[in-house]
Structure formats: C-alpha cells, structure tokens
Design an enzyme around this catalytic site. Sequence first.
Site, PDB file in Angstrom:
ATOM      1  N   GLN A  99      -2.387   7.963  -2.464  1.00  0.00           N
ATOM      2  CA  GLN A  99      -1.382   7.771  -3.656  1.00  0.00           C
ATOM      3  C   GLN A  99      -0.140   6.916  -2.981  1.00  0.00           C
ATOM      4  O   GLN A  99      -0.180   6.684  -1.626  1.00  0.00           O
ATOM      5  CB  GLN A  99      -0.915   9.023  -3.878  1.00  0.00           C
ATOM      6  CG  GLN A  99      -0.439  10.034  -2.759  1.00  0.00           C
ATOM      7  CD  GLN A  99      -0.227  11.386  -3.109  1.00  0.00           C
ATOM      8  OE1 GLN A  99       0.858  11.922  -3.049  1.00  0.00           O
ATOM      9  NE2 GLN A  99      -1.337  12.086  -3.383  1.00  0.00           N
ATOM     10  N   HIS A 101       4.317   6.415  -4.048  1.00  0.00           N
ATOM     11  CA  HIS A 101       5.368   6.841  -4.842  1.00  0.00           C
ATOM     12  C   HIS A 101       6.375   5.568  -4.823  1.00  0.00           C
ATOM     13  O   HIS A 101       6.622   4.852  -4.009  1.00  0.00           O
ATOM     14  CB  HIS A 101       6.332   7.881  -4.231  1.00  0.00           C
ATOM     15  CG  HIS A 101       5.612   9.050  -3.653  1.00  0.00           C
ATOM     16  ND1 HIS A 101       4.741   9.847  -4.414  1.00  0.00           N
ATOM     17  CD2 HIS A 101       5.219   9.648  -2.658  1.00  0.00           C
ATOM     18  CE1 HIS A 101       4.219  10.758  -3.934  1.00  0.00           C
ATOM     19  NE2 HIS A 101       4.383  10.556  -2.641  1.00  0.00           N
ATOM     20  N   GLU A 118       9.695  10.687   1.683  1.00  0.00           N
ATOM     21  CA  GLU A 118       9.278  12.034   2.146  1.00  0.00           C
ATOM     22  C   GLU A 118       8.913  11.957   3.595  1.00  0.00           C
ATOM     23  O   GLU A 118       8.838  11.079   4.170  1.00  0.00           O
ATOM     24  CB  GLU A 118       8.124  12.542   1.295  1.00  0.00           C
ATOM     25  CG  GLU A 118       6.752  11.794   1.552  1.00  0.00           C
ATOM     26  CD  GLU A 118       5.900  12.327   0.266  1.00  0.00           C
ATOM     27  OE1 GLU A 118       6.095  12.962  -0.472  1.00  0.00           O
ATOM     28  OE2 GLU A 118       4.510  11.876   0.745  1.00  0.00           O
ATOM     29  N   HIS A 176      -0.302   6.295   1.185  1.00  0.00           N
ATOM     30  CA  HIS A 176      -0.592   7.664   2.171  1.00  0.00           C
ATOM     31  C   HIS A 176      -1.473   8.566   1.434  1.00  0.00           C
ATOM     32  O   HIS A 176      -1.690   8.758   0.430  1.00  0.00           O
ATOM     33  CB  HIS A 176       0.865   8.183   2.362  1.00  0.00           C
ATOM     34  CG  HIS A 176       1.517   8.759   1.090  1.00  0.00           C
ATOM     35  ND1 HIS A 176       2.298   8.074   0.359  1.00  0.00           N
ATOM     36  CD2 HIS A 176       1.479  10.102   0.737  1.00  0.00           C
ATOM     37  CE1 HIS A 176       2.572   8.747  -0.617  1.00  0.00           C
ATOM     38  NE2 HIS A 176       2.138   9.968  -0.390  1.00  0.00           N
ATOM     39  N   ARG A 196      -1.438   8.067  -8.448  1.00  0.00           N
ATOM     40  CA  ARG A 196      -2.468   8.497  -7.849  1.00  0.00           C
ATOM     41  C   ARG A 196      -3.471   7.255  -7.610  1.00  0.00           C
ATOM     42  O   ARG A 196      -3.750   6.624  -8.828  1.00  0.00           O
ATOM     43  CB  ARG A 196      -3.118   9.604  -8.500  1.00  0.00           C
ATOM     44  CG  ARG A 196      -4.382  10.092  -7.565  1.00  0.00           C
ATOM     45  CD  ARG A 196      -5.042  11.411  -8.446  1.00  0.00           C
ATOM     46  NE  ARG A 196      -3.916  12.553  -8.276  1.00  0.00           N
ATOM     47  CZ  ARG A 196      -3.834  13.103  -9.599  1.00  0.00           C
ATOM     48  NH1 ARG A 196      -4.192  12.872 -10.562  1.00  0.00           N
ATOM     49  NH2 ARG A 196      -2.988  14.002  -9.387  1.00  0.00           N
TER      50      ARG A 196
END
Length: 342
Positions: A99, A101, A118, A176, A196
Amino acid sequence: MYPFLFQPNLHTLVWGGHRLKPMKGLPADDEPIGESWEVSAVPSSQSIIANGSFAGKSLVEMVETYGDFIIGHANLERYGRQFPLLIKFIDAKRDLSIQVHPNDELAAARHGKLGKTEMWYIIDAEPGACLYSGFSKKITQEEYCQKVADGTITDVLARHTVHKGDVFYIPAGRVHAICGGILLAEVQQSSDVTYRIFDYNRLGLDGRPRELHTELAVDAIDFDVQTDYLTHYRRRFNRPEPVIESPYFKVKMLKVSRKFHRKMFKYDTFVIYMCLKGSCTIRMRGDDSSITLNENNTALIPACVADYDVIPCEKRTKLLEIYIDNRQPNFWSKVKNMFRHN
C-alpha cells in the site's frame, strides 16, 4: 485536566493475530485482531476515556469542548477542533497488503483530508520476519502498473528483515507493507486514506476480494530509491533519545530507571506515552495528582498540564514519547494555506 487513559479499542482484520487481547487484559480467543487503536479521534472509532471525572467521554468530544486545553493553541490553529494523530498497536499474523498513502496536498485535493505519514517501532518479531519499505530499484510508472498486474510488484520493493527495537519512518508516498510475525507500535497522522496496491489475491473477512486502488496510487507514489530505509537512533538509558523528528510528529525513546521531570509547555502540544515495557507513574507538578501507566497501555497528557514527572515502577521501563513540535511555523503556514484553498 489530567492524564487520560482509554478503554480498549480493538479492530478485527483478515491479517490479524491473537496477541492484542491478552496485551489489553482481555480473554484470548480465535478472533483475528489486527489493531488496537490506542489514541483515536477518527469518527468511526473514537477513543473513550477510562479514568477520572471525564470517564465515558470520547476524545472527539473533549477536543470539541476544550480545544486548546487538550491539543494546544498551535495545534488548534492548524487543525481546528480535531485531534491530529492516530496511535496504534499492530499485530500482523499474516502479511498486510502492499500500500501507499497520499501526501497532504494530494489527500486534500482528492478527499479533503490530511495525508498519512507514519512510523513503526518493532516490539517483537518472529525469526526471519520482514517488512517492505520503499523500492529496491528505480522503476517507471508503466513498469509499476505492469508489475501490479502480473503480481510481481514485491520483486522491486526493498525487503527488510526486522528485529526488536527497529524503527522505520514511512513518509507519505513510500510504498510499504508489514509482513506476518511482527508486533509493532505505529504513530501516524490521523487519516484513513490508504491506497491498497496489491493484496496477494486473497479474500476479505466477508469472503469477497478486497478493493484495490492501483490507479489512484500511481500519483501518490514516490519512486525514488533510498540507500537505507532503517531509522538509526541511540539506545541509551535514562535520557530522552530522539527517534523521529518530522513536521508531523516527534518521537523519543525513554528507557528509564529513575524519575524524569518533563516540562513540555514550549511545544504547545499534547504528549502521548506508549508504555512498551514495565510501568510508571505520571505525576502532575501542579496538584500532585497522578496516574499509573501499565505495560501495553497508552496515556494522553493534555497540553495545559504539560509539567509532570515520569516515575518508573520497574527498572528499565520503556516508553515512546510522542508529540508535535510546534516550533516550525513556516511549514504549518503552508499546510494551513493548502487546506484553505481546497
């Protein structure tokens, strides 16, 4: 105001394991629990305060009612009355999907939301357990689409065998995936926007193929290749050791065997502690009130009470200290203006 503890908030996921319920003091069963949302203001899964006079109130309600007393004046200016971070424990028994972001700009334009940067701190890993972070070789967008289509995308991803204490910073745009056999702590922007890319052709808990976002992901991906994706930090005792310093959050490691005084007013922010080992007392300097933070639990210190002592109850208590460094106004002015124009 006082430090908040929260009720358990567990999420059933197809790749989840069986460690999080016992970690939270709940009976173990066969339900695949993938995530424990430790501190969350996501509307669909809000953290509920478990202690003190505000017990039973949600974090969303507290921020809406008390604003800068909870998150700090600077954060209120930047985010409005919304909590900007999401804190989790993650137990991956099976591989998570590949996936990515989007960053703040793309997420704001497409979804009216924050992007998602993150970090992961590895709490435990089975021998040989690994994760994917970034690319191992340079590829084009066309090659990316072809490798997703033929199921070979992992061939060009950087694969990392992991060990306890490893840290990975995952900026928005970096492809990642956490793989099976890993238990970790995650700190992220409070965003639910995930693209995804590939999910090994498996079915979800509902028996249907899980949705992919291959085309949306193309514009979000950073195709640059790094020489080293692991975050390196010092692992010394009895001093706050910087682990991650980013515009979105700052993370320090506290491995302590003695009392620490923390005076955090200069950051104008809340502070979060994830207790990874042992336990500690957090005692307010103002009124001498205190809470006990046990292993595998998380506390939120409101911005207005950011003068306190951390007192370990066992030798070598281990904590992650998480907050937002509000001494970077130029960056946040840019973010604020971006959302104003979208």
